[in-house]
Design a protein around this motif. Structure first.
Motif, mmCIF file in Angstrom:
data_model
loop_
_atom_site.group_PDB
_atom_site.id
_atom_site.type_symbol
_atom_site.label_atom_id
_atom_site.label_comp_id
_atom_site.label_asym_id
_atom_site.label_seq_id
_atom_site.Cartn_x
_atom_site.Cartn_y
_atom_site.Cartn_z
ATOM 1 N N PRO B 8 21.975 -40.308 -34.061
ATOM 2 C CA PRO B 8 21.601 -39.173 -33.222
ATOM 3 C C PRO B 8 21.335 -37.940 -34.078
ATOM 4 C CG PRO B 8 23.962 -39.559 -33.106
ATOM 5 C CD PRO B 8 23.380 -40.686 -33.897
ATOM 6 N N THR B 9 20.376 -37.157 -33.658
ATOM 7 C CA THR B 9 20.098 -35.926 -34.387
ATOM 8 C C THR B 9 21.214 -34.922 -34.140
ATOM 9 O OG1 THR B 9 18.971 -34.780 -32.598
ATOM 10 C CG2 THR B 9 17.674 -36.349 -33.873
ATOM 11 N N ARG B 10 21.220 -33.894 -34.965
ATOM 12 C CA ARG B 10 22.235 -32.851 -34.801
ATOM 13 C C ARG B 10 22.137 -32.211 -33.417
ATOM 14 N NH1 ARG B 10 25.825 -30.186 -38.190
ATOM 15 N NH2 ARG B 10 26.354 -32.339 -38.483
ATOM 16 N N HIS B 28 31.717 -21.060 -18.644
ATOM 17 C CA HIS B 28 32.275 -19.814 -19.161
ATOM 18 C C HIS B 28 33.583 -20.049 -19.908
ATOM 19 C CE1 HIS B 28 29.353 -17.209 -17.238
ATOM 20 N NE2 HIS B 28 29.533 -17.824 -16.089
ATOM 21 N N GLY B 29 34.176 -21.190 -19.702
ATOM 22 C CA GLY B 29 35.457 -21.461 -20.331
ATOM 23 C C GLY B 29 35.359 -21.994 -21.744
ATOM 24 N N VAL B 30 34.156 -22.228 -22.212
ATOM 25 C CA VAL B 30 33.963 -22.776 -23.554
ATOM 26 C C VAL B 30 33.220 -21.771 -24.421
ATOM 27 C CG1 VAL B 30 32.934 -24.648 -24.883
ATOM 28 C CG2 VAL B 30 33.826 -25.089 -22.594
ATOM 29 N N GLY B 31 33.729 -21.541 -25.609
ATOM 30 C CA GLY B 31 33.080 -20.619 -26.534
ATOM 31 C C GLY B 31 32.160 -21.351 -27.486
ATOM 32 N N VAL B 32 31.190 -20.633 -28.036
ATOM 33 C CA VAL B 32 30.261 -21.272 -28.955
ATOM 34 C C VAL B 32 30.991 -21.789 -30.195
ATOM 35 C CG1 VAL B 32 28.191 -20.054 -28.201
ATOM 36 C CG2 VAL B 32 29.673 -19.020 -29.903
ATOM 37 N N ASP B 33 32.044 -21.103 -30.602
ATOM 38 C CA ASP B 33 32.815 -21.578 -31.746
ATOM 39 C C ASP B 33 33.380 -22.974 -31.492
ATOM 40 O OD1 ASP B 33 32.222 -19.197 -32.921
ATOM 41 O OD2 ASP B 33 34.238 -18.352 -32.804
ATOM 42 N N GLU B 34 33.838 -23.178 -30.269
ATOM 43 C CA GLU B 34 34.391 -24.492 -29.926
ATOM 44 C C GLU B 34 33.326 -25.576 -30.001
ATOM 45 O OE1 GLU B 34 37.633 -24.840 -26.523
ATOM 46 O OE2 GLU B 34 36.313 -23.124 -26.247
ATOM 47 N N ILE B 35 32.163 -25.263 -29.453
ATOM 48 C CA ILE B 35 31.088 -26.251 -29.469
ATOM 49 C C ILE B 35 30.724 -26.579 -30.907
ATOM 50 C CG2 ILE B 35 28.733 -26.755 -28.718
ATOM 51 C CD1 ILE B 35 29.123 -24.702 -26.490
ATOM 52 N N GLY B 36 30.608 -25.530 -31.712
ATOM 53 C CA GLY B 36 30.305 -25.754 -33.118
ATOM 54 C C GLY B 36 31.351 -26.637 -33.776
ATOM 55 N N GLY B 45 26.230 -21.273 -36.348
ATOM 56 C CA GLY B 45 25.322 -22.300 -36.840
ATOM 57 C C GLY B 45 24.516 -22.961 -35.737
ATOM 58 N N LEU B 46 25.042 -22.903 -34.521
ATOM 59 C CA LEU B 46 24.347 -23.507 -33.388
ATOM 60 C C LEU B 46 22.987 -22.867 -33.154
ATOM 61 C CD1 LEU B 46 27.346 -23.695 -30.911
ATOM 62 C CD2 LEU B 46 26.303 -25.591 -32.147
ATOM 63 N N TYR B 47 22.883 -21.595 -33.567
ATOM 64 C CA TYR B 47 21.658 -20.863 -33.249
ATOM 65 C C TYR B 47 20.475 -21.313 -34.100
ATOM 66 C CZ TYR B 47 24.340 -18.030 -30.073
ATOM 67 O OH TYR B 47 25.112 -17.635 -29.006
ATOM 68 N N ALA B 51 18.443 -21.532 -28.703
ATOM 69 C CA ALA B 51 18.247 -20.090 -28.568
ATOM 70 C C ALA B 51 19.535 -19.402 -28.145
ATOM 71 C CB ALA B 51 17.140 -19.794 -27.565
ATOM 72 N N GLY B 52 20.430 -20.122 -27.526
ATOM 73 C CA GLY B 52 21.670 -19.521 -27.067
ATOM 74 C C GLY B 52 22.472 -20.519 -26.262
#
Lengths: 198, 198
Positions: B8-10, B28-36, B45-47, B51-52
């Motif tokens: 799978p791709t990134r 709303h309960g999840v932060g971008v840091d967590e996803i990363g 790095g997700l960006y 786009a967001g």
DNA sequence: CCTTCAGGTTAACGACCGCTAACCTCCCTG
DNA sequence: CAGGGAGGTTAGCGGTCGTTAACCTGAAGG
């Protein structure tokens, strides 16, 4: 059970509006200022009635689970000794009434459980489990052939069916409350019958 | 449809983990840091890939709705001219596969729609409506007596039934995937049959 | 008539979070 | 072997949000 005629307390107003807003935009998506505005006071004024935003959600979810369980126990007691078939119908009827009359609460019920403090979440889960087990027992009386795990799955699935009311379009596009209730009831019985026929 | 064998791709990793996290704790309960962190990179790095945060949710929801609709159209085309009964079975089977294999997506699908930008939400709603209408048409072929509003309600309710898989306990407490799929299928048919018998 | 208190108000703090800026480091390619 | 882009990094800004602090007010009770 006497129908309430006196005016709702401020606490009850807040809970009702909070439930609606939480259901519409999610727990984290609603600010305390919004909840306050919905009842005519402003943000921090809520803290005269609740310890915090979490407390509102907790009271809502515990209330829902408790109400469902209490109602089911009452119906079970009223029909004591009667045919299991009629008891199952009564349980279904009670759940449908709730799903049609308190749609926001039904939505919250299986959507925001994870936002609760551990102790509250355990309590809600316990109430929910009792409610499910109650249905499972009745269901297995009506359809003795169905194994317990399958019965539990069937009950959860029928809850999914009955709790679909929020997706049935706003009141008005519906064929009328009575007809909707009847349709849901027939479908629930049909689903159970199919689950019971191995 | 060839099964994917390449890694799978990134982007796909991110979407998968984001779906899981959104389903568990809400958008709303999840932060971008967590996803990363879930994919081994850190927050911003997700960006490089999206786009967001909103864009991730949008892509997930549009993807789900599109996948469901595309699959249904394909099944309809494959069974073209065949008995409507078999087409309905095929639709049910496809939806169950999806509900069992992509539980987080099923959860998101009816939970976080309101968090989308207007344009995206309209698109998703349009795809969903087409999917529903497709079921309604097939259902009314199988049960010609059922009126259109009732058929639509019945379809939504059966979706509620089939989408109950996230509540059926973690894989392991289930009686096995095949048995669960079969039970759900039988119950869906039973519910439809009851809706069709006026 | 004074007191008290329930139930409000506004101001502001502190934490969190989405996102951008600036920079770094491979790897691929002409 | 330069160089450039893809894909990371950390630091930090700006806004939002839950909560607290401090203050106000009207009505009930002695």
């Amino acid at each position: 059970m006497a129908t309430r005629t006196d005016a709702p307390t401020r606490r009850e107003q807040i809970l009702k509006e909070a439930a609606r807003l939480f259901a519409e935009r999610g727990f984290h998506g609603v600010g305390v200022d919004e909840i306050g505005a919905a009842v005519g006071i402003s943000g921090p004024g809520l803290y005269r009635h609740f310890a915090g935003k979490d407390a509102m959600l907790a009271e809502l979810l515990v209330g829902i689970s408790g109400q469902l369980l209490t109602g089911a126990k009452r119906r079970l007691a009223e029909a004591d000794g009667g045919p299991a078939d009629a008891v199952l119908d009564s349980l279904i009827e009670g759940h449908i009434d709730f799903a049609l009359d308190d749609r926001p609460l039904i939505t919250l019920h299986d959507r925001e459980l994870d936002r609760l403090r551990d102790s509250d979440r355990k309590l809600v889960r316990q109430l929910q489990r009792q409610y499910v087990e109650l249905w499972v027992e009745v269901l297995r009386e009506v359809y003795p052939g169905i194994a317990e795990p399958a019965a539990r799955s069937a009950v959860h699935s029928v809850f999914g069916l009955l709790n679909s009311t929020p997706h049935l379009g706003r009141p008005g596009s519906l064929p009328g409350r009575g007809a909707t209730a009847e349709l849901l009831h027939r479908m629930a019985r049909g689903a159970f019958a199919a689950a019971g026929a191995e």
